[in-house]
Write an enzyme that holds these catalytic residues in place. Structure first.
Site, PDB file in Angstrom:
ATOM      1  N   GLU A 156       2.757   0.264  -3.325  1.00 37.55           N
ATOM      2  CA  GLU A 156       2.837  -0.949  -2.852  1.00 37.55           C
ATOM      3  C   GLU A 156       2.999  -0.506  -1.317  1.00 37.55           C
ATOM      4  O   GLU A 156       2.054  -1.165  -0.609  1.00 37.55           O
ATOM      5  CB  GLU A 156       3.506  -1.842  -3.139  1.00 37.55           C
ATOM      6  CG  GLU A 156       3.738  -2.123  -4.781  1.00 37.55           C
ATOM      7  CD  GLU A 156       4.289  -1.114  -5.507  1.00 37.55           C
ATOM      8  OE1 GLU A 156       4.519  -0.215  -5.206  1.00 37.55           O
ATOM      9  OE2 GLU A 156       5.016  -1.846  -6.908  1.00 37.55           O
ATOM     10  N   ASN A 210       2.393   6.125  -4.573  1.00 39.75           N
ATOM     11  CA  ASN A 210       3.903   6.732  -4.419  1.00 39.75           C
ATOM     12  C   ASN A 210       3.821   8.118  -3.631  1.00 39.75           C
ATOM     13  O   ASN A 210       3.242   8.809  -3.660  1.00 39.75           O
ATOM     14  CB  ASN A 210       5.313   6.888  -4.989  1.00 39.75           C
ATOM     15  CG  ASN A 210       4.843   6.672  -5.812  1.00 39.75           C
ATOM     16  OD1 ASN A 210       3.328   7.253  -6.815  1.00 39.75           O
ATOM     17  ND2 ASN A 210       5.705   7.610  -6.776  1.00 39.75           N
ATOM     18  N   VAL A 211       4.460   8.258  -2.482  1.00 39.43           N
ATOM     19  CA  VAL A 211       4.654   9.606  -1.664  1.00 39.43           C
ATOM     20  C   VAL A 211       6.176   9.951  -1.803  1.00 39.43           C
ATOM     21  O   VAL A 211       6.892   9.036  -1.340  1.00 39.43           O
ATOM     22  CB  VAL A 211       4.113   9.418   0.225  1.00 39.43           C
ATOM     23  CG1 VAL A 211       4.498  10.542   0.667  1.00 39.43           C
ATOM     24  CG2 VAL A 211       2.725   8.819  -0.383  1.00 39.43           C
ATOM     25  N   CYS A 259       9.105  -2.963  -6.646  1.00 45.13           N
ATOM     26  CA  CYS A 259      10.359  -3.166  -6.474  1.00 45.13           C
ATOM     27  C   CYS A 259      10.516  -3.900  -5.438  1.00 45.13           C
ATOM     28  O   CYS A 259       9.561  -4.629  -4.709  1.00 45.13           O
ATOM     29  CB  CYS A 259      11.061  -1.619  -6.176  1.00 45.13           C
ATOM     30  SG  CYS A 259      10.473  -1.164  -4.387  1.00 45.13           S
TER      31      CYS A 259
HETATM   32  N1  THU Z   1       7.769   3.177  -7.646  1.00 44.55           N
HETATM   33  C1  THU Z   1       7.342   3.182  -6.666  1.00 44.55           C
HETATM   34  O1  THU Z   1       5.987   3.534  -6.401  1.00 44.55           O
HETATM   35  N2  THU Z   1       6.570   1.838  -6.418  1.00 44.55           N
HETATM   36  C2  THU Z   1       7.732   0.669  -7.013  1.00 44.55           C
HETATM   37  O2  THU Z   1       6.992  -0.427  -7.386  1.00 44.55           O
HETATM   38  C3  THU Z   1       8.969   1.389  -8.121  1.00 44.55           C
HETATM   39  C4  THU Z   1       9.097   2.524  -7.638  1.00 44.55           C
HETATM   40  C5  THU Z   1       8.192   5.007  -6.572  1.00 44.55           C
HETATM   41  C6  THU Z   1       9.040   5.008  -5.798  1.00 44.55           C
HETATM   42  C7  THU Z   1       9.466   6.669  -6.932  1.00 44.55           C
HETATM   43  O3  THU Z   1       8.121   7.751  -5.475  1.00 44.55           O
HETATM   44  C8  THU Z   1       9.112   6.791  -8.182  1.00 44.55           C
HETATM   45  O4  THU Z   1       8.566   5.072  -8.316  1.00 44.55           O
HETATM   46  C9  THU Z   1      10.505   6.428  -9.009  1.00 44.55           C
HETATM   47  O5  THU Z   1      10.610   5.740  -8.436  1.00 44.55           O
END
Ligand code: THU
Length: 152
Positions: free
Chosen positions: A66, A53-54, A105
């Site tokens: 993802e 995640n970024v 998500c």
């Molecule tokens: N996040 C993801 O990278 N993938 C997901 O499927 C759920 C949430 C990240 C987004 C944010 O940077 C952090 O998790 C907290 O929500």
């Protein structure tokens, strides 16, 4: 549509993909949520594409792990290939997979569906957590998904 059942993949392949997702989580840029997520996408040719995640100071612009992996795949020249399996993990920095199971998500399910439909697969999704790994086909996580086929 070709259905890639969990049975067609070994436990060793699952564990290897989860390990790659956990490794990817260490590269997260998540200074705001401090929740590090890693994703590893196994393609039909055996290659693995990872993402983390970024986040952004404008919080709503943050990208999920993802989605980053899907963007990597779809921004390469040529066909996307067959998406066979997805591993997702997350947690406190340095501790992926040690908390609640992390499933993709809703937006990420839709993003993953794009690659899956392009390659004609229904990939297995492994969601990692302290109590074990949840295993579901993508079509269960996002039933009746809208995708490229709808626009053909
Ligand atoms: N996040 C993801 O990278 N993938 C997901 O499927 C759920 C949430 C990240 C987004 C944010 O940077 C952090 O998790 C907290 O929500």
């Amino acid at each position: 549509m070709t259905r890639t059942t969990p049975d067609s993949l070994s436990e060793a392949q699952r564990d290897a993909l989860l390990a790659q997702a956990r490794e990817a989580a260490h590269s997260a840029y998540a200074p705001y949520s401090k929740f590090h997520v890693g994703a590893a996408l196994l393609m039909g040719d055996g290659s693995v594409v990872t993402g983390a995640n970024v986040e952004n100071a404008s919080y709503g612009l943050s990208l999920c792990a993802e989605t980053v992996a899907v963007a990597k795949i779809l921004s390469q020249p040529g066909e996307a290939g067959r998406l066979v399996a997805v591993a997702v993990t997350g947690g406190a920095p340095g501790h992926p997979g040690e908390g609640m199971v992390v499933t993709p998500c809703g937006r990420c399910r839709q993003m993953l569906n794009e690659v899956a439909q392009l390659g004609g697969t229904d990939p297995v999704v492994w969601s990692d957590g302290a109590d074990g790994v949840l295993e579901e086909p993508l079509s269960v996580l996002i039933p009746h998904a809208f995708g490229p086929a709808n626009l053909a």
